[in-house]
Motif scaffolding. Structure first.
Motif, short mmCIF file in Angstrom:
data_model
loop_
_atom_site.label_atom_id
_atom_site.label_comp_id
_atom_site.label_asym_id
_atom_site.label_seq_id
_atom_site.Cartn_x
_atom_site.Cartn_y
_atom_site.Cartn_z
N TYR A 3 -7.91 -2.39 4.03
CA TYR A 3 -7.16 -2.38 2.72
C TYR A 3 -8.03 -2.09 1.47
O TYR A 3 -9.12 -2.72 1.79
N HIS A 48 5.47 3.11 -2.38
CA HIS A 48 5.94 2.43 -3.37
C HIS A 48 5.04 1.39 -3.96
O HIS A 48 3.97 1.00 -3.51
N GLN A 49 5.31 1.04 -5.35
CA GLN A 49 4.32 0.24 -6.13
C GLN A 49 2.78 0.60 -5.96
O GLN A 49 2.02 -0.41 -5.58
N ARG A 93 -3.98 -0.42 -2.83
CA ARG A 93 -3.01 -0.88 -3.61
C ARG A 93 -3.67 -0.90 -4.93
O ARG A 93 -4.96 -1.36 -5.23
N ARG A 108 9.47 13.09 -15.25
CA ARG A 108 9.84 11.54 -15.05
C ARG A 108 9.05 10.95 -14.20
O ARG A 108 8.80 11.17 -12.85
N ILE A 109 8.08 10.02 -14.68
CA ILE A 109 7.16 9.31 -13.49
C ILE A 109 7.72 7.94 -13.23
O ILE A 109 8.20 7.29 -14.23
N THR A 110 7.56 7.82 -12.08
CA THR A 110 8.21 6.57 -11.56
C THR A 110 7.21 5.35 -11.32
O THR A 110 7.71 4.13 -10.90
N GLU A 111 6.20 5.86 -11.00
CA GLU A 111 5.05 4.66 -10.78
C GLU A 111 3.96 4.68 -11.78
O GLU A 111 3.91 5.43 -12.80
N GLU A 112 3.25 3.57 -11.76
CA GLU A 112 1.99 3.42 -12.71
C GLU A 112 1.01 4.34 -12.48
O GLU A 112 -0.18 4.40 -11.84
N CYS A 113 1.08 5.64 -13.17
CA CYS A 113 0.68 7.07 -12.52
C CYS A 113 0.44 7.63 -13.87
O CYS A 113 1.14 7.90 -14.74
N GLN A 114 -0.66 8.54 -13.94
CA GLN A 114 -0.89 9.59 -14.59
C GLN A 114 -1.43 10.93 -14.02
O GLN A 114 -1.52 10.54 -13.03
N MET A 159 0.88 2.05 -3.56
CA MET A 159 0.34 1.96 -2.57
C MET A 159 0.04 3.53 -1.84
O MET A 159 1.02 4.21 -1.98
#
Lengths: 106, 997
Positions: free
Chosen positions: B167, B250-251, B280, B446-452, B253
């Motif tokens: 991890y 998701h989230q 993560r 449209r971005i759905t995660e904490e992402c650039q 990961m």
């Protein structure tokens, strides 16, 4: 793997620690004997099966062991909230408004 | 042999030669080469045969998107891997590789007959060609398809390698260490964040490795790169190479597969081959760049045809010219630079063919200065050459009309149909895409995660744009995490931004129905196949994909998706965004099963639970069987006995004198509290109020649907304390169910539930001498039949240990179960075994336990019940407390379906011949002469040879079985039909006299 917030531990932890427990807010009738066959069938088997925000139960099986409730969007697999088993059913409109504030988008 | 190596060029080490083999021939490459670059340096372009048509193929690309050059690699015994990309596998001394999907050889492959018969193998040919006659499918068609189609062969030996998993938590994970990723890392790390930068290649740099001509802030690209990597290391950035981000979950990961060994001649002994990282990240930056698209025209797949950008990579990164005489066919500026670089390195550029009528004037000027023929507004309409391209056919296109063709001879054809942003991981997050008309491709929306998303991944071309956008996105990630950050800008000279056009298949003057214009090289899908699918009624892109298999190969259409979409959209008469894109799914590139399995293999595959007595059983020759996660003694063979003989002896000796059984795996739950009895009344079917402390009762647990969930003997120790036993496999489930009702339905009850399964060792003693054996060990308790009758429980001291003693029987014999704290289990077992010698004590295992209980008709939940069996069905109606107001499952027992006639009910079965043992699971019919398919009325649930009954016995679930006692039923088996009689379920001592000793 989802991260799940346990409202009893007040910790956000990996999904591995939790088990799913079916739809929430389905109370077992006080006096089952008074229920008709159809009412009992509905209690046992009929579920909302929503596409979208779903009220459901989870158990922190490999943690505190408590059952709690959650609202999870079955399309995005995103939790809108989790809350203790004896807490009232949250207002979905408020939750959705709150979630759209938080959601990352461009 | 001709060499295509350019001395001194590239990042390979020219003074470090490496030998490896390909199809048995030894080749020499350089340290830093891939199998593909080393073979190309040796003039070898033919590296494989295609999936369906067995067409000769060479590498199209230089990276993980490669569809053609799939090889088998062998790294010693057991270490064979099929379908490895030759463009990714690094060479080392002694590496063995081979080509695939050919017979007898790569150069002469009989399977290539499929290519001549290509009209038979068009889209959906499986559904058409092999439909008739139906009976041919199993014997002829399927074996033929399986033999003819396919890629590599599976390894035949167990994988001896180790795989690790870890991890990782990080502030910012950056995927792709090209210019955009490097600049993001600098911005985020400078803001004080923990940054992890991963890249699937053997070294970081991305495009910079292929474009050394660029000057960044006045430094040559490679000098800048090396200084920048030092700076990032100083900032604490974790840089991981040969590490592919295979899935975005998701989230934030992300799964990373890190290859640790395949590139090494001598990996460290025992070191893992690959490591799976579960990361993560608070912020993710996707800086994966873009992938080049081929152009679609007849013969665009011959060995020697390659993407122009890849040819540039082979030259600049590996120091290899792909050929001596090259033609470029392009619709994008980028391919012109490949032509110029190759020309400078000594390759003759025969022509630059551009589909655009008026390409960039500066490029035309540069080509003219180099004396390169430029053919603007042209199309390619065919190629020639069997094992390597010999010429390309090109035509001028005027006002939509394809004019006369000319052939240009060449040994390399470099094609470019533009670039597609790499958005596979973005697609995993369900981020939405938007069609961009200008660049003719999909861009992230449209971005759905904490992402650039940085650089070419969002449609920005050129090194300067990538560096500057990377810095902006790195700073954005930092800002999102509450840090102040600024994006530094850099200046880049000799950059190569460019534009281009996107096409369907190129126009031709020949019959397009005969064109072998490949869209998906790995699955051999042509433009014609896609149009045929639309003509035959496929409207959704998802249907077109599945009908043609476009994009369904192991490369998931990295090169083919947009070309496929363009053609399908054209055939449908729709715009691309109306047709939409199919979904990419993890993993990004094929990933070994070992990496997913990690440590979970062999004895670590799952937990093995052992009782404290397990070690004694092992030392004394027990044969074990798994029961849920437990390892349980199955039987104890003596003197060469087989299982059957051992079990018959164990049964005989137990019934005759004394048997001892390790019952420690029984689930145990302690129910304690002032409302314990009320809780028990509500959970179990039985009445508990009048059960006196010191007594036990068989408890039956239902679900609220009325079906049996579990059973077990339950003792009442005091008014407020019960000792529950459950089935071995049901313990956790039962506790979960009880907690559910207690926490959510009856939170007012004052009851506490504790799992005590592993706190107690449980030894069962059965047989007429059971009391004689234990009496001397018991202190402070009279265990005579009068004082301690059947179904009693007491706490006592047993052989000096604190104990809970049950008088209970699962065999029909006089029986006791002694529970002592788990740590004393083995000591007690040995004491009893020693003392039992005078009674000829026999240790028995689970099989004998099963036989003895079946002789008495005691059910095993999950074997004789299947989740649709009610207590009445099982003949256990006596266990229901009918006067109770409620218990879990009570209401459901009155539902019409559960009281209907014809439910399957548990009965005994005796075969008519008295010798045939039925097979568990065998189906039962009433009339053996009815036509097939016969009406099946039930099945055998338990079947054993019984010495006590002197014949085989069986239990079965049969429709309306309780009303059929004495009836004859039939059990059809493959070789014969067995006749049996329905009986009661008790085959031994029906009066229960033997319990009362």
């Amino acid at each position: 793997m989802l991260l799940v917030h346990c409202p009893y531990c007040d910790e956000t932890l990996p999904e591995l620690e939790f088990t799913y427990g079916g739809e929430a807010h389905i109370a077992r009738p006080e006096n089952p004997a008074d229920k008709t066959d159809d009412e009992w069938r509905d209690f046992l088997f009929i579920r909302t099966n929503v596409k979208g925000p779903h009220f459901e139960r989870w158990r922190h099986a490999h943690g505190c062991g408590r059952f709690f409730n959650a609202v999870r969007d079955t399309v995005s697999d995103r939790f809108l909230t989790t809350y203790k088993a004896d807490a009232p059913r949250p207002d979905l409109a408020v939750l959705l408004a709150d979630a759209s504030m938080k959601e990352p988008s461009k | 042999m001709t060499t295509f190596r350019v001395p001194g060029r590239g990042r390979v080490l020219h003074n470090r030669p490496v030998s490896f083999t390909f199809d048995g021939m030894t080749y020499q490459g350089l340290e830093g080469d891939t199998v593909a670059s080393a073979l190309i340096a040796n003039g070898v372009q033919l590296m494989g045969r295609s999936f369906k048509y067995h067409r000769p193929r060479g590498p199209m690309a230089a990276g993980s998107e490669e569809p053609n050059a799939l090889i088998g690699t062998r790294r010693g015994k057991g270490r064979f891997e099929p379908n490895t990309r030759a463009t990714v596998q690094e060479i080392w001394n002694g590496l063995e590789t081979n080509s695939q999907n050919k017979y007898p050889s790569l150069k002469f492959d009989v399977g290539a007959i499929n290519d001549r018969a290509y009209m038979l193998f068009s889209a959906g040919f499986y559904y058409k060609t092999f439909m008739w006659p139906r009976s041919f499918w199993d014997k002829y068609y399927e074996p033929f398809i399986r033999a003819a189609a396919g890629l590599g062969v599976s390894p035949s030996e167990p994988d001896p390698d180790n795989y690790a998993s870890r991890y990782l938590h990080t502030d910012v994970l950056i995927i792709g260490a090209g210019p955009a990723g490097l600049a993001s890392a600098r911005a985020a790390a400078t803001a004080g964040l923990r940054v992890t930068l991963v890249d699937e290649n053997s070294e970081p740099g991305g495009t910079l490795l292929s474009e050394p001509q660029a000057q960044i802030d006045g430094k040559p690209a490679w000098d800048w790169l090396s200084a920048e990597l030092d700076a990032l290391t100083d900032l604490g950035v974790r840089i991981m190479t040969r590490t592919t981000a295979i899935g975005y979950y998701h989230q934030n990961m992300i799964a990373l597969c890190q290859k640790l060994a395949d590139h090494q001649e001598k990996p460290a002994e025992g070191a893992p081959r690959e490591r799976m990282w579960r990361v993560r990240a608070k912020q993710v930056i996707l800086a994966q760049g873009a992938l080049e698209k081929p152009l679609v025209f007849d013969g665009n797949d011959r060995p020697g045809v390659m993407l122009a950008g890849s040819a540039q990579t082979y030259l600049n990164r590996y120091g290899v010219r792909v050929g001596n005489k090259a033609v470029i066919v392009t619709s994008h500026d980028s391919a012109w630079y490949a032509a110029f670089d190759l020309a400078s390195a000594g390759t003759q550029i025969e022509a630059i063919v551009d589909t655009r009528p008026t390409p960039n004037a500066d490029l035309i000027k540069e080509a003219a200065a180099r004396g390169i023929t430029v053919l603007p507004g042209h199309t390619a309409t065919g190629t020639s050459g069997r094992l390597r391209i010999k010429s390309v056919r090109v035509n001028k296109v005027e006002n939509g009309k394809v004019l006369t063709a000319r052939n240009i001879s060449c040994d390399s054809l470099l094609i470019c149909g533009g670039w597609t942003p790499t958005l596979h991981l973005f697609s995993h997050t369900k981020g939405s895409l938007k069609w961009d008309d200008e660049s003719q491709t999909f861009l992230p929306d449209r971005i759905t995660e904490e992402c650039q998303i940085a650089g070419a991944g969002r449609g920005l071309w050129g090194i300067a744009s990538a560096l500057n956008d990377g810095a902006v996105m790195g700073a954005a990630a930092a800002t999102a995490l509450g840090k102040s950050a600024t994006a530094q800008t850099v200046t880049v000279t000799d950059d190569r931004p460019g534009t281009g056009e996107s096409h369907t298949e190129l126009p031709t003057d020949l019959d397009p129905g005969k064109a072998r214009a490949f869209v998906d090289y790995q699955n051999d899908v042509t433009a014609k196949d896609l149009r045929l699918a639309v003509r035959e009624g496929m409207r959704s892109i998802e249907h077109v994909k599945r009908y043609t298999t476009n994009g369904m190969a192991t490369d998931q259409g990295k090169m083919s998706n947009i070309n496929g979409l363009n053609i399908a959209a054209d055939a449908l008469g729709k715009k691309q965004p109306e047709v939409g894109l199919t979904t990419f799914r993890p993993p990004y590139t094929p990933t070994s099963f070992g990496a997913f399995a990690g440590y979970h293999k062999g004895e670590h595959f799952e937990v093995t639970r052992k009782t404290p007595i397990d070690s004694w059983a092992e030392e004394n020759g027990a044969v074990f069987e798994p029961v849920s996660l437990w390892r349980r003694a199955w039987y104890f063979p003596k003197d060469g006995e087989d299982m059957d003989a051992a079990v018959r002896r164990e049964c005989r000796e137990t019934r005759k004198s004394l048997g001892m059984f390790d019952a420690s795996t029984l689930g145990k739950i302690e129910v304690v509290g002032p409302d314990a009895v009320e809780f028990m009344n509500r959970m179990y079917t039985n009445p508990w109020t009048k059960l006196a402390p010191g007594r036990t009762r068989y408890g039956l647990l239902l679900g609220d649907d009325g079906f049996i969930r579990d059973d077990g003997v339950i003792g009442r120790l005091s008014d407020d304390r019960f000792h529950i036993t459950t089935t071995t496999g049901g313990a956790a489930r039962v506790l979960n169910m009880m907690e559910d009702y207690l926490q959510t339905e009856w939170p007012d009850l004052k009851v506490w539930l504790t799992s005590t399964t592993e706190q107690w060792s449980t030894i069962a003693l059965n047989g007429p001498n059971a009391r004689n054996l234990i009496e001397p060990f018991v202190e402070g308790l009279d265990i005579s039949d009068a004082a301690f009758p059947h179904m009693s429980i007491a706490e006592c001291t047993f052989a000096g240990f604190p104990a809970r003693l049950f008088r209970v029987s699962f065999t029909g014999e006089l029986g006791f179960e002694i529970n002592v704290p788990a740590r004393h289990g083995r000591a007690l077992w040995e004491k009893l075994f020693d003392a039992g010698q005078k009674y000829d004590i026999c240790t028995y295992g689970t099989e004998t336990m099963h036989v003895l209980r079946a002789e008495k008709g005691f059910i095993i939940v999950g074997q004789d019940t299947d989740g649709t069996v009610t207590p009445y069905d099982a003949g256990a109606g006596w266990a229901i407390g009918k006067n109770k107001p409620d218990f879990v499952g009570m209401r459901a027992l009155n539902r019409p379906d559960l009281t209907a006639e014809g439910r399957k009910q548990l009965v005994g079965l005796l075969t008519e011949d008295g010798t045939s043992k039925l097979e568990e699971g065998a189906q039962i019919v009433l009339d053996p002469n009815q036509p097939i398919p016969m009406k099946m009325v039930g099945h055998v649930t338990s079947s054993y040879h019984s010495d006590a009954a002197g014949r085989p016995i069986a239990l079965a679930l049969v429709e309306g079985g309780h009303g059929k006692t004495g009836d004859t039923v039939y059990i059809p088996m493959p070789d014969r039909t067995i006749k049996a009689t329905i009986t009661g379920t008790t085959f031994y001592d029906p009066e229960g006299a033997r319990l009362k000793l």
